[in-house]
Design a protein around this motif. Structure first.
Motif, PDB file in Angstrom:
ATOM      1  N   HIS A   1      -5.129   9.516  -7.808  1.00 29.36           N
ATOM      2  CA  HIS A   1      -5.992   8.528  -8.468  1.00 29.36           C
ATOM      3  C   HIS A   1      -6.041   8.840  -9.961  1.00 29.36           C
ATOM      4  CE1 HIS A   1      -9.174   5.552  -8.874  1.00 29.36           C
ATOM      5  NE2 HIS A   1      -9.897   6.437  -9.553  1.00 29.36           N
ATOM      6  N   ARG A   2      -5.236   8.075 -10.728  1.00 28.25           N
ATOM      7  CA  ARG A   2      -5.156   8.285 -12.166  1.00 28.25           C
ATOM      8  C   ARG A   2      -5.289   6.946 -12.877  1.00 28.25           C
ATOM      9  NH1 ARG A   2       0.463  11.336 -12.707  1.00 28.25           N
ATOM     10  NH2 ARG A   2       0.983   9.694 -11.214  1.00 28.25           N
ATOM     11  N   PRO A   3      -6.526   6.452 -12.974  1.00 32.28           N
ATOM     12  CA  PRO A   3      -6.728   5.143 -13.620  1.00 32.28           C
ATOM     13  C   PRO A   3      -6.392   5.232 -15.114  1.00 32.28           C
ATOM     14  CG  PRO A   3      -8.833   6.201 -13.155  1.00 32.28           C
ATOM     15  CD  PRO A   3      -7.784   7.044 -12.507  1.00 32.28           C
ATOM     16  N   PRO A   4      -5.896   4.146 -15.715  1.00 38.58           N
ATOM     17  CA  PRO A   4      -5.715   2.821 -15.092  1.00 38.58           C
ATOM     18  C   PRO A   4      -4.351   2.643 -14.447  1.00 38.58           C
ATOM     19  CG  PRO A   4      -5.291   2.664 -17.428  1.00 38.58           C
ATOM     20  CD  PRO A   4      -5.642   4.107 -17.165  1.00 38.58           C
ATOM     21  N   TYR A   5      -3.528   3.732 -14.433  1.00 37.06           N
ATOM     22  CA  TYR A   5      -2.160   3.582 -13.916  1.00 37.06           C
ATOM     23  C   TYR A   5      -2.107   3.654 -12.391  1.00 37.06           C
ATOM     24  CZ  TYR A   5      -1.524   4.857 -18.807  1.00 37.06           C
ATOM     25  OH  TYR A   5      -1.602   4.901 -20.186  1.00 37.06           O
ATOM     26  N   GLU A   6      -2.874   4.544 -11.828  1.00 35.22           N
ATOM     27  CA  GLU A   6      -2.881   4.711 -10.371  1.00 35.22           C
ATOM     28  C   GLU A   6      -4.325   4.622  -9.876  1.00 35.22           C
ATOM     29  OE1 GLU A   6      -0.386   5.220  -8.238  1.00 35.22           O
ATOM     30  OE2 GLU A   6       1.272   5.323  -9.672  1.00 35.22           O
ATOM     31  N   ILE A   7      -4.633   3.560  -9.132  1.00 29.95           N
ATOM     32  CA  ILE A   7      -5.973   3.377  -8.580  1.00 29.95           C
ATOM     33  C   ILE A   7      -5.882   3.427  -7.057  1.00 29.95           C
ATOM     34  CG2 ILE A   7      -7.961   1.825  -8.411  1.00 29.95           C
ATOM     35  CD1 ILE A   7      -7.148   0.653 -11.097  1.00 29.95           C
ATOM     36  N   VAL A   8      -6.713   4.226  -6.446  1.00 33.09           N
ATOM     37  CA  VAL A   8      -6.674   4.419  -4.995  1.00 33.09           C
ATOM     38  C   VAL A   8      -7.969   3.913  -4.377  1.00 33.09           C
ATOM     39  CG1 VAL A   8      -6.629   6.121  -3.132  1.00 33.09           C
ATOM     40  CG2 VAL A   8      -5.100   6.372  -5.063  1.00 33.09           C
ATOM     41  N   LYS A   9      -7.822   3.143  -3.315  1.00 33.94           N
ATOM     42  CA  LYS A   9      -8.967   2.710  -2.514  1.00 33.94           C
ATOM     43  C   LYS A   9      -8.866   3.371  -1.146  1.00 33.94           C
ATOM     44  CE  LYS A   9     -11.245  -1.302  -0.460  1.00 33.94           C
ATOM     45  NZ  LYS A   9     -11.193  -2.784  -0.247  1.00 33.94           N
ATOM     46  N   THR A  10      -9.949   4.016  -0.718  1.00 33.58           N
ATOM     47  CA  THR A  10      -9.946   4.729   0.557  1.00 33.58           C
ATOM     48  C   THR A  10     -10.554   3.868   1.661  1.00 33.58           C
ATOM     49  OG1 THR A  10     -10.168   6.851  -0.593  1.00 33.58           O
ATOM     50  CG2 THR A  10     -10.720   6.806   1.751  1.00 33.58           C
ATOM     51  N   GLU A  11      -9.854   3.800   2.777  1.00 34.71           N
ATOM     52  CA  GLU A  11     -10.350   3.106   3.970  1.00 34.71           C
ATOM     53  C   GLU A  11     -10.651   4.153   5.040  1.00 34.71           C
ATOM     54  OE1 GLU A  11     -11.051   0.044   4.604  1.00 34.71           O
ATOM     55  OE2 GLU A  11     -10.180  -1.102   2.956  1.00 34.71           O
ATOM     56  N   ASP A  12     -11.944   4.419   5.253  1.00 40.15           N
ATOM     57  CA  ASP A  12     -12.358   5.405   6.250  1.00 40.15           C
ATOM     58  C   ASP A  12     -12.399   4.726   7.625  1.00 40.15           C
ATOM     59  OD1 ASP A  12     -13.390   7.411   7.761  1.00 40.15           O
ATOM     60  OD2 ASP A  12     -15.137   7.798   6.506  1.00 40.15           O
TER      61      ASP A  12
END
Length: 818
Positions: free
Chosen positions: A376-387
């Motif tokens: 997760h390295r915004p704004p280049y890499e954005i991660v959304k977690t689905e639990d």
């Protein structure tokens, strides 16, 4: 006067004629005549079969003949015993045991031979077993032998040759129509004095009828009333023990077969399925999806020295140090699943072990924060977690829903079918199985919206990342990647996400019978979700629904290693142990992807979709979306769809009635898309408003009525559910005929020197003559005919007066309250 002349004369004087009758099958019709004869001095005798005698009963394994002898006449040749009362006539013990034994020997010449696979051993058997057909009275059937081996339960009847007449075009070479693999047995019931009871453990009393419910939803009824008591005890105890008792992994038939057939197992050279058991396979997949820019394949777990749960090779982010993979035995590590064309990625992660110690918790938190910063390295890499463990369907919900759902199709007889039919919608809704399918598809679309529209990475989080992670990651790839909609691509997807992903097939299918609580049909749920896509967008898939059906059946065939291990480590370990024990080279276990083991080439053509749209043959600008009408009887009538101008089940006059009646009961499924977020709703509606690109993104309709029952798999063994000469198979047949004609004309234009015979030989012909096919082809037998769909009396009373019902015509009736 001879015996035949006397019989003829006796018939003219009003006495019953001397016609042969079967002692068992026709005794009910013989009793009144016999009673009349006894009153007039006639007698009945049991006669052993003779070569010159008329053809014996095809459904009676004893093949003994009862003849009525006029008074004063000699008993016919071959007479074994005179019958003097109705009780003697009604009893199969009329014939001496040695005569029964003789008859059985004579019958075996015409019985089907028991074919044993390499390594298969016969355990027990019983003769004179009556296999009932699925009828109202359950009194008609076929006599034969019931056998149990260490691989299957098989019934060998006298008239099996009548079924093998060339009409059954889709024949499995491993499992016959009357074969049940031991792993396919779901429940066993016995009938004691007309009462049905579940059988398990040691029995003090043995049933007169045996009922077997199978996991592929077949139901078998065997009458043991005429079987010797010792054989009944042996066969019933053997079946119960070998299907329900807990087993050890090394006792699976899989190993016996592999050892015995080791020199005869050959792989199919046409099978190009990627097995993902080498580092090269993972590198190829990375290159295919353009994921090698940010991710790398690692061999840190080679030899399973870090984790027995993970495969030997897998893919992780390039910045991730390999020593981090070793810290918690692979837990808490983001593992690559698939890369989208825009660079976004689908990842999965197993949760870190739960700890109570504050110091360990602090170490885990620090470790997780470091991993999160890598991906997760915004704004280049954005991660959304689905639990998925906390915010999605639980395994318990899936298990409960399917347990209720399958009871709709485990039908014992026609009466039970029609009694169930009157409340079909209510039972279907209460099972919640279709709702779970809809929720899985909805969650997959939500993930796709993040990947496709928002260009976000998605991290699927689950306790072991081996159940719902496998399900959702596979669904996302089927919808987004056209390669996964080809036969080879789909098989490679299952190898990557399910087999190498560590899905516990051994536990989830309960192959060892060690824990019913662990048995959850997650993979079957995935296949059902894929079927919804195939049903709605058939031209986008190279394979057919028949392929999905036989794939679900293959879960219970223990000659393939694909679905009989919990992890690659378990498979490799047991292969090595077995080879050392046998002092031979490592075992070569079969894979289910070699379809030539189960089907002949002609039958395999039914696994390939003839309407599949080849990418090179269609211009994207001319490609149009295809919309199929749904079959309302196989889906819940939950939404207000566009009204048809014709009078029918749903017409304009009943729209308000539907809203009022169903609004409260099943509002959770009505207009379900209203619950979705704005971004998702816009993405979903926008895609469905455009023509379908069969080689691009593919989204299913998820509104209530669009989610249907997989008829071919769940209804194929119920004769009453079949439509002879109708259904989708009839439409497919006509389309194939048109394709044959077009192909033939094209060949004539291109190669005028070819003969017409050669052209016809190349054309597919399995679906010709659709008027004779069942709607559930190729599984439904052509010889079976269902009973007339007579509504039970209780159903008529519940619906109201007959005249009133006739006046209502096709008006909507809320069957759920009946």
């Amino acid at each position: 006067m001879g015996g035949a002349q006397a019989a003829s004369a006796g018939g003219r004087r009003g006495f019953p004629s001397r016609r042969p009758s079967c002692l068992l099958c026709s005794r009910a019709s013989l009793l009144p005549r016999a009673a009349e004869c006894w009153g007039k001095g006639w007698s009945a005798v049991a006669v052993a079969p003779r070569r010159q005698s008329p053809p014996s009963c095809r459904t009676c394994a004893l093949r003994c003949i009862v003849e009525l002898v006029p008074p004063g006449q000699e008993e016919p040749p071959g007479c074994t015993q005179r019958v003097n009362s109705e009780d003697e006539l009604a009893s199969p013990s009329t014939l001496p045991s040695e005569e029964i034994h003789t008859n059985e020997k004579e019958v075996t010449e015409k019985e089907v031979t028991l074919h044993l696979l390499p390594g298969e051993q016969l355990l027990c058997e019983a003769s004179t077993v009556l296999k009932y057909v699925q009828e109202d009275s359950c009194q008609r059937g076929v006599y034969g032998r019931l056998v149990c081996t260490d691989f299957k339960i098989a019934f060998l009847g006298d008239d099996e040759s009548a079924l093998d007449n060339g009409e059954t075009q889709f024949k499995n070479k491993v499992i016959g129509e009357n074969d049940i693999t031991l792993h396919c047995v779901d429940q066993i019931y016995g009938v004691f004095d007309e009462k049905k009871k579940s059988l398990f453990g040691q029995l003090k009393k043995y049933p007169e009828k045996l009922i077997i419910h199978c996991k592929d939803l077949r139901v078998f009824h065997f009458c043991l009333r005429y079987t010797k008591e010792e054989e009944v005890k042996r066969i019933v105890s053997g079946i119960i023990h070998h299907t329900q008792a807990p087993k050890l992994l090394k006792r699976l038939f899989l190993f016996s077969y592999a050892t015995a057939a080791q020199n005869n197992i050959a792989t199919d050279p046409k099978n190009h399925t990627v097995m993902f058991d080498t580092l090269k396979d993972w590198c190829w997949e990375l290159e295919r999806t353009k994921g090698n820019v940010k991710y790398k394949a690692v061999s840190v777990n080679e030899g399973y020295r870090i984790s027995e749960r993970l495969p030997a090779y897998f893919v992780v982010p390039i910045p991730l140090p390999e020593e981090d993979v070793q810290r918690f035995q692979g837990h808490g590590i983001p593992i690559w699943c698939w890369s989208c064309h825009n660079g976004s990625t689908l990842l999965k992660m197993s949760a870190l072990p739960k700890e109570q110690d504050d110091g360990v918790l602090q170490i885990q938190k620090s470790f997780s924060d470091g991993i999160y910063k890598i991906i997760h390295r915004p704004p280049y890499e954005i991660v959304k977690t689905e639990d998925l463990s906390n915010n999605f369907i639980s395994l318990q919900e899936i298990q409960t829903a399917y347990s209720k759902f399958k009871q709709l199709f485990l039908i014992d007889n026609s009466t039970e079918f029609w009694d169930t039919d009157i409340k079909w919608f209510s039972l279907l809704e209460n099972s919640s199985w279709l709702d779970i399918i809809r929720r899985c598809l909805k969650k997959a679309i939500e993930i796709i919206e993040c990947l496709e529209a928002q260009n976000m990475n998605i991290l699927l989080l689950e306790e072991n990342a081996s159940d719902l992670c496998c399900l959702l990651s596979s669904l996302v790839q089927v919808m987004m990647d056209p390669h996964c909609r080809t036969k080879t691509g789909f098989q490679s997807l299952i190898q990557k996400e399910w087999i190498m992903g560590g899905h516990c097939f051994l536990d989830r299918c309960n192959h060892l019978r060690q824990s019913d609580k662990e048995e959850v049909p997650v993979f079957l749920l995935f296949l059902d979700c894929v079927w919804q896509l195939v049903h709605q967008h058939s031209p986008a898939f190279e394979f057919t629904e028949t392929y999905l059906t036989v794939l679900s059946d293959s879960l219970y065939i223990p000659i393939f290693s694909t679905f009989f291990f919990n992890s690659p480590h378990q498979k490799d370990t047991n292969m090595g142990w077995e080879s050392l024990y046998a002092q031979s080279k490592p075992l070569n276990l079969l894979t289910v992807w070699d379809w030539s083991v189960q089907f002949e080439p002609k039958a395999q053509t039914l696994l390939k979709n003839p309407l599949y749209v080849e990418k090179s043959k269609l211009d994207k600008g001319q490609r149009k979306g295809m919309r199929f009408k749904h079959q309302r009887q196989l889906s819940l009538p939950l939404t207000q769809s566009k009204s048809s101008p014709k009078r029918g089940f749903f017409r304009e006059e009943t729209d308000h009635l539907i809203k009022n009646l169903l609004g409260k009961r099943i509002s959770k499924l009505i207009n379900s898309s209203d619950e979705l977020q704005d971004n998702f709703r816009e993405f979903y509606d926008s895609w469905h408003s455009k023509p379908t690109d069969y080689h691009g993104l593919l989204l299913p309709h998820i509104e209530g009525p669009e989610i249907k029952v997989w008829a071919q798999r769940y209804l194929r063994w119920i004769p009453e559910a079949q439509i002879l000469g109708g259904g989708r198979v009839a439409t497919m047949s006509k389309l194939l005929e048109m394709m044959e004609e077009v192909q033939s004309l094209q060949e004539k234009i291109d190669e005028r020197h070819h003969s017409q015979e050669a052209l016809q030989a190349e054309a597919p012909c399995l679906l010709r003559n659709s008027a004779r096919l069942s709607s559930l082809f190729p599984f439904a037998l052509l010889q079976r005919h269902s009973s007339k769909p007579v509504l039970p009396t209780s159903g008529w009373k519940a619906l109201g007066d007959e005249e009133d019902l006739a006046k209502r015509e096709d008006e909507f009736v809320d069957l759920g309250d009946v």
